[in-house]
Design a protein around this motif. Structure first.
Motif, mmCIF file in Angstrom:
data_model
loop_
_atom_site.group_PDB
_atom_site.id
_atom_site.type_symbol
_atom_site.label_atom_id
_atom_site.label_comp_id
_atom_site.label_asym_id
_atom_site.label_seq_id
_atom_site.Cartn_x
_atom_site.Cartn_y
_atom_site.Cartn_z
ATOM 1 N N ILE B 34 0.679 -0.852 -0.063
ATOM 2 C CA ILE B 34 0.370 -0.145 0.286
ATOM 3 C C ILE B 34 0.895 1.107 0.355
ATOM 4 C CG2 ILE B 34 -1.832 1.203 1.127
ATOM 5 C CD1 ILE B 34 -2.697 -0.816 2.530
ATOM 6 N N TYR B 36 0.454 5.722 0.573
ATOM 7 C CA TYR B 36 -0.320 6.554 1.721
ATOM 8 C C TYR B 36 0.321 7.561 1.892
ATOM 9 C CZ TYR B 36 -2.311 2.829 4.934
ATOM 10 O OH TYR B 36 -3.257 2.175 4.820
ATOM 11 N N GLN B 38 0.797 11.811 3.123
ATOM 12 C CA GLN B 38 0.509 12.077 4.971
ATOM 13 C C GLN B 38 0.196 13.619 4.408
ATOM 14 O OE1 GLN B 38 3.144 10.281 8.526
ATOM 15 N NE2 GLN B 38 1.416 11.366 9.960
ATOM 16 N N LYS B 42 -1.958 15.492 9.331
ATOM 17 C CA LYS B 42 -3.103 15.057 9.724
ATOM 18 C C LYS B 42 -2.208 13.537 9.355
ATOM 19 C CE LYS B 42 -5.100 17.666 5.903
ATOM 20 N NZ LYS B 42 -5.657 17.565 4.786
ATOM 21 N N GLY B 43 -3.248 12.988 9.653
ATOM 22 C CA GLY B 43 -2.739 11.503 9.713
ATOM 23 C C GLY B 43 -2.449 10.642 7.922
ATOM 24 N N PRO B 44 -1.788 9.565 7.679
ATOM 25 C CA PRO B 44 -1.273 8.950 6.668
ATOM 26 C C PRO B 44 -3.324 8.239 5.669
ATOM 27 C CG PRO B 44 0.050 7.919 7.983
ATOM 28 C CD PRO B 44 -1.553 8.801 8.583
ATOM 29 N N PHE B 46 -5.002 6.857 2.519
ATOM 30 C CA PHE B 46 -4.905 5.984 1.957
ATOM 31 C C PHE B 46 -4.637 6.414 0.291
ATOM 32 C CE2 PHE B 46 -5.467 1.415 -0.459
ATOM 33 C CZ PHE B 46 -5.979 1.959 -1.723
ATOM 34 N N PHE B 89 4.832 7.316 2.313
ATOM 35 C CA PHE B 89 5.097 6.430 2.574
ATOM 36 C C PHE B 89 4.517 4.844 1.429
ATOM 37 C CE2 PHE B 89 6.126 7.405 6.844
ATOM 38 C CZ PHE B 89 5.383 8.517 7.050
ATOM 39 N N ASN B 93 1.988 -6.095 3.660
ATOM 40 C CA ASN B 93 1.458 -6.465 4.512
ATOM 41 C C ASN B 93 1.689 -8.193 5.337
ATOM 42 O OD1 ASN B 93 -1.207 -8.668 5.168
ATOM 43 N ND2 ASN B 93 -2.044 -7.021 5.409
ATOM 44 N N GLN B 99 -1.614 -6.685 10.276
ATOM 45 C CA GLN B 99 -0.196 -5.811 10.504
ATOM 46 C C GLN B 99 0.551 -5.256 8.959
ATOM 47 O OE1 GLN B 99 1.347 -6.772 13.877
ATOM 48 N NE2 GLN B 99 0.393 -8.365 13.483
ATOM 49 N N LEU B 100 0.881 -3.917 9.602
ATOM 50 C CA LEU B 100 1.145 -3.782 8.080
ATOM 51 C C LEU B 100 2.828 -3.099 8.063
ATOM 52 C CD1 LEU B 100 -1.039 -0.689 6.822
ATOM 53 C CD2 LEU B 100 -0.252 -2.894 6.048
ATOM 54 N N TRP B 102 6.304 -1.133 7.485
ATOM 55 C CA TRP B 102 6.326 0.666 7.437
ATOM 56 C C TRP B 102 7.858 1.149 6.677
ATOM 57 C CZ3 TRP B 102 1.951 3.916 6.490
ATOM 58 C CH2 TRP B 102 -0.152 3.629 6.689
ATOM 59 N N GLY B 103 7.596 1.652 5.706
ATOM 60 C CA GLY B 103 8.577 2.277 4.943
ATOM 61 C C GLY B 103 8.985 3.752 6.451
ATOM 62 N N ALA B 104 10.210 3.668 6.253
ATOM 63 C CA ALA B 104 10.704 5.707 6.587
ATOM 64 C C ALA B 104 9.844 7.162 6.155
ATOM 65 C CB ALA B 104 11.709 5.428 6.578
#
Lengths: 114, 112
Positions: B34, B36, B38, B42-44, B46, B89, B93, B99-100, B102-104
């Protein structure tokens, strides 16, 4: 549209205080998540819940606990806040289907522990 | 170990040009990815997702490419606009409990 709300945008607490961060989603999602976000580290999973009263540890659960008494609400608890818990905290929710549109996030709570 | 990372932490692009944001992953068993976005404060949010049985998926002005051979994921944004300024980002999965990993993140800066 899915709406995920968090109780506070900004919060300042003192070391040793007990801190409650609340998250509510209005789309009847089964799964809810708490992350913390720090510069250069991306999002790190603290805890998640796939059903009421169910919880699972994520990658960094130490120093945190959670509560899910109702499907729409997932609370993150810092039993005794410490300065290294200063961070942005993000709540997310998703349906029980692995596909679809991933996780929906709240706006975040920026917590500062003095 | 498992990791999802990005090649470039910051990307500057001229307004109107195409943007390409890259992501490397190490877990060859991951089968769902996925992207995202951001924005500040704000929050990330999709953007687009892709399953491992696909190489390419297109959305509105965005395309995600997946190269499983080299474990590489990219996000292409066509005709970049000022509103595209954000941190992007990639996430993969793990295969259970949604659960994901995440990259930096990559910060995209749009030059006028």
């Amino acid at each position: 549209d899915v709406k995920v709300t968090q109780s506070s945008r900004y919060l300042v607490k003192r070391t040793g205080e007990k801190v409650f961060l609340e998250c509510v989603q209005d789309m009847d999602h089964e799964n809810m998540f708490w992350y913390r976000q720090d510069p250069g580290l991306g999002l790190r999973l603290i805890y998640f819940s796939y059903d009421v009263k169910m919880k699972e540890k994520g990658d960094i659960p130490e120093g945190y606990s959670v509560s899910r008494e109702k499907k729409e609400r997932f609370s993150l608890i810092l039993e005794s806040a410490s300065t290294n818990q200063t961070s942005m905290y993000l709540c997310a929710s998703t349906l029980g289907d692995r596909g679809g549109e991933g996780q929906f996030f709240g706006p975040g709570t920026r917590l500062t522990v003095l | 170990g498992e990791s999802v990372g990005l090649h470039l932490p910051t990307l500057s692009v001229q307004e109107g040009d195409n943007s390409i944001i890259n992501c490397a992953y190490s877990n060859s068993a991951s089968d769902y990815f996925i992207w995202y976005k951001q924005e500040s404060g704000k929050g990330p949010q999709f953007i687009i997702d892709i399953r491992s049985n696909m190489d390419k998926r297109q959305g509105q002005r965005v395309t995600v490419l997946l190269n499983k051979t080299v474990k590489h994921l990219s996000l292409q944004i066509a005709a970049t606009q000022p509103g595209d300024s954000a941190v992007y980002f990639c996430a993969e999965n793990r295969g259970s409990n949604y659960q994901l990993i995440w990259g930096a993140g990559t910060k995209l800066i749009i030059k006028p």
